[in-house]
Write an enzyme that holds these catalytic residues in place. Structure first.
Site, PDB file in Angstrom:
ATOM      1  N   ARG A 100     133.496  97.423 -28.021  1.00 63.20           N
ATOM      2  CA  ARG A 100     134.614  96.845 -27.246  1.00 63.20           C
ATOM      3  C   ARG A 100     135.896  97.380 -27.853  1.00 63.20           C
ATOM      4  O   ARG A 100     136.182  97.141 -29.033  1.00 63.20           O
ATOM      5  CB  ARG A 100     134.579  95.316 -27.289  1.00 63.20           C
ATOM      6  CG  ARG A 100     135.842  94.698 -26.708  1.00 63.20           C
ATOM      7  CD  ARG A 100     135.698  93.228 -26.399  1.00 63.20           C
ATOM      8  NE  ARG A 100     134.899  93.001 -25.217  1.00 63.20           N
ATOM      9  CZ  ARG A 100     134.924  91.882 -24.488  1.00 63.20           C
ATOM     10  NH1 ARG A 100     135.720  90.877 -24.823  1.00 63.20           N
ATOM     11  NH2 ARG A 100     134.159  91.757 -23.419  1.00 63.20           N
ATOM     12  N   HIS A 127     134.629  97.722 -17.432  1.00 63.39           N
ATOM     13  CA  HIS A 127     133.798  96.651 -18.001  1.00 63.39           C
ATOM     14  C   HIS A 127     132.456  96.689 -17.261  1.00 63.39           C
ATOM     15  O   HIS A 127     132.108  95.795 -16.494  1.00 63.39           O
ATOM     16  CB  HIS A 127     134.503  95.304 -17.823  1.00 63.39           C
ATOM     17  CG  HIS A 127     133.995  94.221 -18.738  1.00 63.39           C
ATOM     18  ND1 HIS A 127     132.981  94.411 -19.655  1.00 63.39           N
ATOM     19  CD2 HIS A 127     134.367  92.913 -18.868  1.00 63.39           C
ATOM     20  CE1 HIS A 127     132.748  93.284 -20.297  1.00 63.39           C
ATOM     21  NE2 HIS A 127     133.568  92.362 -19.845  1.00 63.39           N
ATOM     22  N   GLN A 130     129.727  93.802 -17.434  1.00 66.22           N
ATOM     23  CA  GLN A 130     130.137  92.623 -16.674  1.00 66.22           C
ATOM     24  C   GLN A 130     129.899  92.827 -15.174  1.00 66.22           C
ATOM     25  O   GLN A 130     129.324  91.970 -14.506  1.00 66.22           O
ATOM     26  CB  GLN A 130     131.623  92.341 -16.929  1.00 66.22           C
ATOM     27  CG  GLN A 130     132.158  91.160 -16.136  1.00 66.22           C
ATOM     28  CD  GLN A 130     131.683  89.826 -16.661  1.00 66.22           C
ATOM     29  OE1 GLN A 130     131.880  89.526 -17.824  1.00 66.22           O
ATOM     30  NE2 GLN A 130     131.054  89.028 -15.813  1.00 66.22           N
ATOM     31  N   ASP A 218     140.448  87.716 -11.972  1.00 68.85           N
ATOM     32  CA  ASP A 218     140.444  87.908 -13.430  1.00 68.85           C
ATOM     33  C   ASP A 218     141.855  87.580 -13.918  1.00 68.85           C
ATOM     34  O   ASP A 218     142.797  87.463 -13.111  1.00 68.85           O
ATOM     35  CB  ASP A 218     140.071  89.366 -13.743  1.00 68.85           C
ATOM     36  CG  ASP A 218     139.874  89.648 -15.237  1.00 68.85           C
ATOM     37  OD1 ASP A 218     139.756  88.694 -16.021  1.00 68.85           O
ATOM     38  OD2 ASP A 218     139.853  90.831 -15.605  1.00 68.85           O
ATOM     39  N   CYS A 258     135.073  86.625 -14.354  1.00 72.01           N
ATOM     40  CA  CYS A 258     134.296  87.074 -15.523  1.00 72.01           C
ATOM     41  C   CYS A 258     134.513  86.167 -16.730  1.00 72.01           C
ATOM     42  O   CYS A 258     133.707  86.176 -17.651  1.00 72.01           O
ATOM     43  CB  CYS A 258     134.627  88.522 -15.848  1.00 72.01           C
ATOM     44  SG  CYS A 258     136.341  88.802 -16.329  1.00 72.01           S
ATOM     45  N   ARG A 286     124.989  87.786 -17.815  1.00 71.47           N
ATOM     46  CA  ARG A 286     125.284  88.838 -18.797  1.00 71.47           C
ATOM     47  C   ARG A 286     124.039  89.105 -19.657  1.00 71.47           C
ATOM     48  O   ARG A 286     123.698  90.249 -19.934  1.00 71.47           O
ATOM     49  CB  ARG A 286     126.451  88.404 -19.710  1.00 71.47           C
ATOM     50  CG  ARG A 286     127.786  88.194 -19.021  1.00 71.47           C
ATOM     51  CD  ARG A 286     128.335  89.488 -18.469  1.00 71.47           C
ATOM     52  NE  ARG A 286     128.471  90.514 -19.492  1.00 71.47           N
ATOM     53  CZ  ARG A 286     129.517  90.645 -20.314  1.00 71.47           C
ATOM     54  NH1 ARG A 286     130.537  89.819 -20.207  1.00 71.47           N
ATOM     55  NH2 ARG A 286     129.566  91.621 -21.198  1.00 71.47           N
TER      56      ARG A 286
HETATM   57  N1  NVA Z   1     140.439  92.097 -17.839  1.00 73.10           N
HETATM   58  C1  NVA Z   1     140.091  91.246 -18.947  1.00 73.10           C
HETATM   59  C2  NVA Z   1     138.628  90.991 -18.965  1.00 73.10           C
HETATM   60  C3  NVA Z   1     138.189  90.084 -20.076  1.00 73.10           C
HETATM   61  C4  NVA Z   1     136.707  89.876 -20.110  1.00 73.10           C
HETATM   62  C5  NVA Z   1     140.544  91.888 -20.245  1.00 73.10           C
HETATM   63  O1  NVA Z   1     140.382  93.105 -20.397  1.00 73.10           O
HETATM   64  O2  NVA Z   1     141.081  91.182 -21.094  1.00 73.10           O
HETATM   65  N1   CP Z   2     133.714  88.265 -19.645  1.00 68.43           N
HETATM   66  C1   CP Z   2     133.748  88.672 -20.926  1.00 68.43           C
HETATM   67  O1   CP Z   2     133.599  89.868 -21.237  1.00 68.43           O
HETATM   68  O2   CP Z   2     133.933  87.669 -21.806  1.00 68.43           O
HETATM   69  P1   CP Z   2     134.237  87.801 -23.365  1.00 68.43           P
HETATM   70  O3   CP Z   2     135.606  88.445 -23.487  1.00 68.43           O
HETATM   71  O4   CP Z   2     134.188  86.424 -23.894  1.00 68.43           O
HETATM   72  O5   CP Z   2     133.203  88.700 -23.985  1.00 68.43           O
END
Ligand code: NVA
Ligand code: CP
Length: 312
Positions: A100, A127, A130, A218, A258, A286
């Site tokens: 990540r 992502h 997801q 989101d 998500c 997930r």
């Molecule tokens: N678009 C959000 C998704 C989090 C799971 C982010 O990147 O923070």
């Molecule tokens: N939806 C998602 O990726 O959640 P987290 O940021 O908690 O991993």
């Protein structure tokens, strides 16, 4: 060559379809296995996570693997050790990296320099784990994808980009409503359209939601955009998913998010906690989808042990 999952298009169309069916089966049978027996996977996270970290840790263990969680803070990456060096060293100890991070290029470099599989656990651009899980959430309720209208309301962010990839492979109509200047990545949009995706881009959330079977949203400020959050609250104010907007949707419409959600911003408490919401199933999926992704990467038929062979 190790097999990577950096974006949905790393799958062939047929593999993406098979993965949906397989993940449904994995969920139904609560699949456990020794697929990852003797293997160690590193979770390398440069951003916060609850769902992704936990679901990967639980999933990897259910398949017999070991997990090591690392952040850039507690590794030499935080002191600027080059990614290509990190990738080569990881490849001598472990059998895969779930990452990540910020730039998609970081994943590309880890994948190119190392000899072990790399999985995208979220970047600024995509992502994919997801969105494949979200496809499972939709597929298990409504397998007739060609008749579906799916709306994306809010930011043209990493999730929206991965939804564009999903729309190339799965035959639903994707209607994205985003404020001007917050469109998804233009190259991904163009490639998706050229690749056959049925995509409508609008600045009017009502148009996107009209008769939609699924409505997705989101956060307005993703991780790394916190400094812009106040400005974004103004820009996105008319893009909130609330009961008024959902009154325009299909009567059996379901809402996806998500998570984590900012109640009162992109979605109301009433919608998130109400009958429209399927976000808890979505979060559970997930786990099942990621087991299917791990199987795609590590199953012997696809990925002989010789392809990634740490010292141990
Ligand atoms: N678009 C959000 C998704 C989090 C799971 C982010 O990147 O923070
Ligand atoms: N939806 C998602 O990726 O959640 P987290 O940021 O908690 O991993």
């Amino acid at each position: 060559m190790a097999r990577h999952f950096l974006q949905i298009t790393d799958l062939k169309r047929s593999e993406a379809w098979n993965m949906l069916t397989r993940a449904k089966e994995i969920k139904a049978t609560k699949w456990k296995s020794s697929l990852l027996g003797g293997k160690t996977i590193v979770l390398l996270f440069e951003k916060a996570s609850t769902r992704t970290r936990l679901s990967f840790e639980v999933g990897i263990r259910a398949l017999g693997g070991n997990v090591i969680f690392l952040t850039s803070r507690d590794s030499q990456l935080g002191r600027n050790e080059p990614l290509r060096d990190t990738a080569r060293v990881f490849s001598r100890y472990v059998h895969g990296i779930v990452v990540r991070t910020f730039a998609q290029e970081i994943l590309d470099e880890l994948a190119n320099a190392g000899s072990i599989p790399v999985i995208n656990a979220l970047t600024d651009l995509h992502h994919p784990c997801q969105v494949m899980s979200d496809m499972l959430t939709i597929f298990e309720r409504t397998p007739d994808l060609p008749d579906l209208k799916i709306a994306w309301i809010g930011d043209g962010n990493n999730m929206a980009n991965s939804w564009l990839h999903a729309a190339m492979y799965f035959p639903f109509a994707l209607h994205l409503a985003v404020p001007e200047g917050y469109e998804p990545d233009p190259d991904i949009l163009q490639n998706a359209r050229e690749g056959g995706a049925n995509v409508v881009l609008t600045h009017d959330p009502r148009e996107a939601v009209a008769d939609a079977h699924y409505v997705n949203t989101d956060v307005w400020a993703s991780m790394g955009q916190e400094a812009d959050a106040e400005h974004r609250r103004e820009v996105f104010a008319s893009f909130q998913v609330n009961s008024r907007l959902l009154a325009l949707a299909h009567p059996q419409c379901k809402v996806l998010h998500c998570l984590p959600a900012k109640r009162g911003e992109e979605i109301t408490e009433e919608v998130l906690e109400g009958d429209f919401s399927i976000v808890w199933d979505q979060a559970e999926n997930r786990l099942h989808m990621q087991k299917a992704i791990l199987e795609w990467i590590y199953s012997e038929t696809h990925h002989p042990a010789t392809e990634a062979s740490p010292a141990e």
